[in-house]
Design a protein around this motif. Structure first.
Motif, short mmCIF file in Angstrom:
data_model
loop_
_atom_site.label_atom_id
_atom_site.label_comp_id
_atom_site.label_asym_id
_atom_site.label_seq_id
_atom_site.Cartn_x
_atom_site.Cartn_y
_atom_site.Cartn_z
N GLY A 220 0.81 -1.17 -0.02
CA GLY A 220 0.11 -0.11 0.08
C GLY A 220 0.75 1.25 -0.18
N GLU A 221 -0.09 2.42 -0.33
CA GLU A 221 0.89 3.68 -0.26
C GLU A 221 1.60 4.14 1.22
OE1 GLU A 221 2.03 7.08 -1.13
OE2 GLU A 221 0.91 6.07 -2.88
N PHE A 222 2.73 4.51 0.80
CA PHE A 222 3.46 5.26 1.95
C PHE A 222 4.38 6.45 1.51
CE2 PHE A 222 6.56 2.15 0.68
CZ PHE A 222 7.56 2.51 0.80
N ALA A 223 5.13 6.03 0.49
CA ALA A 223 6.01 7.07 -0.17
C ALA A 223 5.70 8.69 -0.31
CB ALA A 223 6.83 6.59 -1.27
N HIS A 224 4.56 8.77 -0.90
CA HIS A 224 3.92 10.05 -1.33
C HIS A 224 3.64 10.81 0.00
CE1 HIS A 224 3.94 8.36 -5.27
NE2 HIS A 224 4.20 9.51 -5.56
N PHE A 225 3.57 10.08 1.00
CA PHE A 225 3.38 10.77 2.53
C PHE A 225 4.32 11.57 3.14
CE2 PHE A 225 3.55 10.50 7.29
CZ PHE A 225 2.22 11.12 7.46
N LEU A 226 5.58 11.13 2.71
CA LEU A 226 6.73 11.85 3.24
C LEU A 226 7.13 13.09 2.36
CD1 LEU A 226 7.51 10.16 5.69
CD2 LEU A 226 7.04 8.44 3.43
N LYS A 227 7.96 13.93 3.17
CA LYS A 227 8.40 15.17 2.67
C LYS A 227 9.49 15.62 3.09
CE LYS A 227 4.00 17.76 0.95
NZ LYS A 227 3.39 19.00 1.04
N GLY A 228 10.74 15.76 2.20
CA GLY A 228 11.93 16.27 2.59
C GLY A 228 12.79 14.99 3.15
N ILE A 229 13.78 15.19 3.99
CA ILE A 229 14.75 14.12 4.37
C ILE A 229 14.07 13.22 5.04
CG2 ILE A 229 16.90 13.74 5.43
CD1 ILE A 229 17.44 15.48 2.88
N THR A 230 13.97 12.01 4.54
CA THR A 230 13.39 10.70 5.20
C THR A 230 14.09 9.82 5.50
OG1 THR A 230 11.36 11.25 3.40
CG2 THR A 230 11.56 8.93 4.23
N THR A 231 13.78 9.25 6.88
CA THR A 231 14.70 7.93 7.27
C THR A 231 13.63 6.83 7.60
OG1 THR A 231 15.85 9.64 8.74
CG2 THR A 231 15.99 7.21 9.14
N ILE A 232 14.18 5.79 6.94
CA ILE A 232 13.46 4.57 7.01
C ILE A 232 13.89 3.75 8.11
CG2 ILE A 232 12.47 2.54 5.73
CD1 ILE A 232 12.80 4.30 3.19
N TYR A 233 13.18 3.17 9.07
CA TYR A 233 13.95 2.18 10.21
C TYR A 233 13.22 0.86 9.91
CZ TYR A 233 15.29 6.47 12.62
OH TYR A 233 15.84 7.84 13.03
N LEU A 234 14.32 -0.09 9.67
CA LEU A 234 14.11 -1.56 9.56
C LEU A 234 14.45 -2.51 10.53
CD1 LEU A 234 15.15 -1.09 5.84
CD2 LEU A 234 12.84 -1.03 6.63
N LYS A 235 13.73 -3.49 10.60
CA LYS A 235 14.14 -4.82 11.26
C LYS A 235 13.22 -6.02 10.85
CE LYS A 235 13.82 -7.08 15.88
NZ LYS A 235 15.03 -7.47 15.80
N ASP A 236 14.13 -7.04 10.43
CA ASP A 236 13.53 -8.30 9.82
C ASP A 236 12.30 -8.55 9.96
OD1 ASP A 236 15.69 -8.65 8.15
OD2 ASP A 236 16.57 -10.31 9.43
N ASP A 237 11.12 -8.52 9.24
CA ASP A 237 9.88 -8.86 9.47
C ASP A 237 9.29 -8.31 10.72
OD1 ASP A 237 9.94 -10.57 7.12
OD2 ASP A 237 10.77 -12.12 8.39
N PHE A 238 9.28 -6.91 10.79
CA PHE A 238 9.03 -6.21 11.82
C PHE A 238 8.39 -4.76 11.41
CE2 PHE A 238 10.12 -3.37 15.42
CZ PHE A 238 9.54 -4.05 16.51
N PRO A 239 7.55 -4.25 11.83
CA PRO A 239 7.14 -3.02 11.56
C PRO A 239 8.14 -1.96 11.11
CG PRO A 239 5.71 -3.75 13.59
CD PRO A 239 6.87 -4.65 13.26
N VAL A 240 7.78 -1.24 10.09
CA VAL A 240 8.66 -0.23 9.59
C VAL A 240 8.43 1.04 10.04
CG1 VAL A 240 9.50 0.78 7.43
CG2 VAL A 240 9.18 -1.72 7.34
N LEU A 241 9.17 1.90 10.47
CA LEU A 241 8.95 3.30 10.76
C LEU A 241 9.59 4.33 10.08
CD1 LEU A 241 8.39 5.43 12.96
CD2 LEU A 241 10.67 4.96 14.10
N VAL A 242 9.09 5.13 9.49
CA VAL A 242 9.43 6.29 8.53
C VAL A 242 9.36 7.41 8.92
CG1 VAL A 242 9.51 6.78 5.94
CG2 VAL A 242 8.93 4.40 6.71
N THR A 243 10.25 8.57 9.09
CA THR A 243 10.09 9.64 9.56
C THR A 243 10.62 10.70 8.51
OG1 THR A 243 12.14 9.81 10.59
CG2 THR A 243 10.48 8.79 11.92
N SER A 244 9.90 11.97 8.15
CA SER A 244 10.54 12.93 7.75
C SER A 244 9.97 14.16 8.71
CB SER A 244 9.82 13.19 6.21
OG SER A 244 8.52 13.49 6.03
N PRO A 245 10.37 15.34 8.21
CA PRO A 245 9.97 16.63 9.15
C PRO A 245 8.40 16.56 9.46
CG PRO A 245 11.73 17.15 7.67
CD PRO A 245 11.44 15.67 7.27
#
Length: 258
Positions: A220-245
């Motif tokens: 599903g959609e997620f990329a167009h939600f972010l604006k600016g410098i973006t950080t994606i936090y990952l862990k195998d088969d774990f929820p993903v956390l994505v932040t931008s300003p």
């Protein structure tokens, strides 16, 4: 709750937390939102408005820092996104918003009243996002997630434009599925799943890849939600956390049915 906010900025934030875009549907995709409701928090102490939205697999937030002393009365409530946007669109400039049992919208020349909403259908997911502590966290000190405070193991920094281009390229597969992977050699790529020997792989330009190897599949959609410098936090088969300003997004991983 009472605050004054720029009309366009308010509409844009409501649209953002809708996460409208392509989502998997059977063997193809269709355009959907995660829900038609936004949970709003007005904070007097830092003159901010934060909008949250969620469904059972995804949650997001957008924080708006309004002008000094523009949050007159703090509080929390739930908004009907399509209805509120419809009433906001004819208004221009600053809008005074008062929320109680009834929502009142006022400008110098226009006024409207609409009903408020009692509750958000995915409040538990919203609470997860609200409880994420990013203070002092980053690629050198990974944030944690969930009641057990499990730390993420990898992080990728890139521009939102680079992320959006990678996901748009993967969308030619029409699956709205994205496999995110980091390696021990500090590589990062996003791919569509391989179906009938067809697959798309993109190596987006990054600002840095940190931590350990990790692989997660999202839908599903997620990329167009972010604006600016973006950080994606990952862990195998774990929820993903994505932040931008001023924006936070959490997505549950997709698991292959057994």
């Amino acid at each position: 709750m009472r605050f004054v906010i720029d009309n366009k900025e308010f509409i844009d934030a409501l649209s953002a937390v809708s996460l409208k875009g392509k989502w998997p549907s059977g063997g193809t995709t269709k355009t959907e939102t995660i829900s038609d409701f936004a949970y709003i928090v007005a904070n007097v102490s830092d003159n901010s408005i934060t909008l949250y939205n969620a469904n059972e697999i995804c949650a997001c937030s957008v924080k708006i820092n309004v002008d000094l002393d523009m949050v007159h009365i703090g509080g929390e409530s739930v908004l009907d996104i399509p209805k509120l946007k419809k009433y906001l669109k004819p208004m221009k400039g600053s809008v005074r918003v008062t929320i109680g049992e009834i929502i009142t919208l006022d400008t110098d020349t226009k006024s409207a009243r609409i009903s408020s909403v009692v509750s958000h259908p995915s409040f538990s997911m919203i609470s997860l996002v609200r409880n994420i502590d990013l203070e002092g966290k980053g690629v050198d000190n990974m944030p944690t997630f969930g009641k057990a405070n499990v730390p993420f193991e990898a992080a990728v920094m890139l521009t939102s434009e680079s992320l959006q281009d990678a996901c748009k390229t993967c969308d030619v597969s029409n699956t709205s599925r994205y496999i995110l992977r980091t390696t021990s050699t500090e590589d990062f790529w996003i791919s569509s799943p391989e179906i009938n020997s067809e697959k798309v792989v993109v190596y987006p330009e990054t600002l840095g890849v940190f931590g350990e190897e990790a692989i997660v599949e999202l839908t599903g959609e997620f990329a167009h939600f972010l604006k600016g410098i973006t950080t994606i936090y990952l862990k195998d088969d774990f929820p993903v956390l994505v932040t931008s300003p001023n924006r936070i997004l959490v997505k549950a991983p997709r698991f292959e049915p057994r």
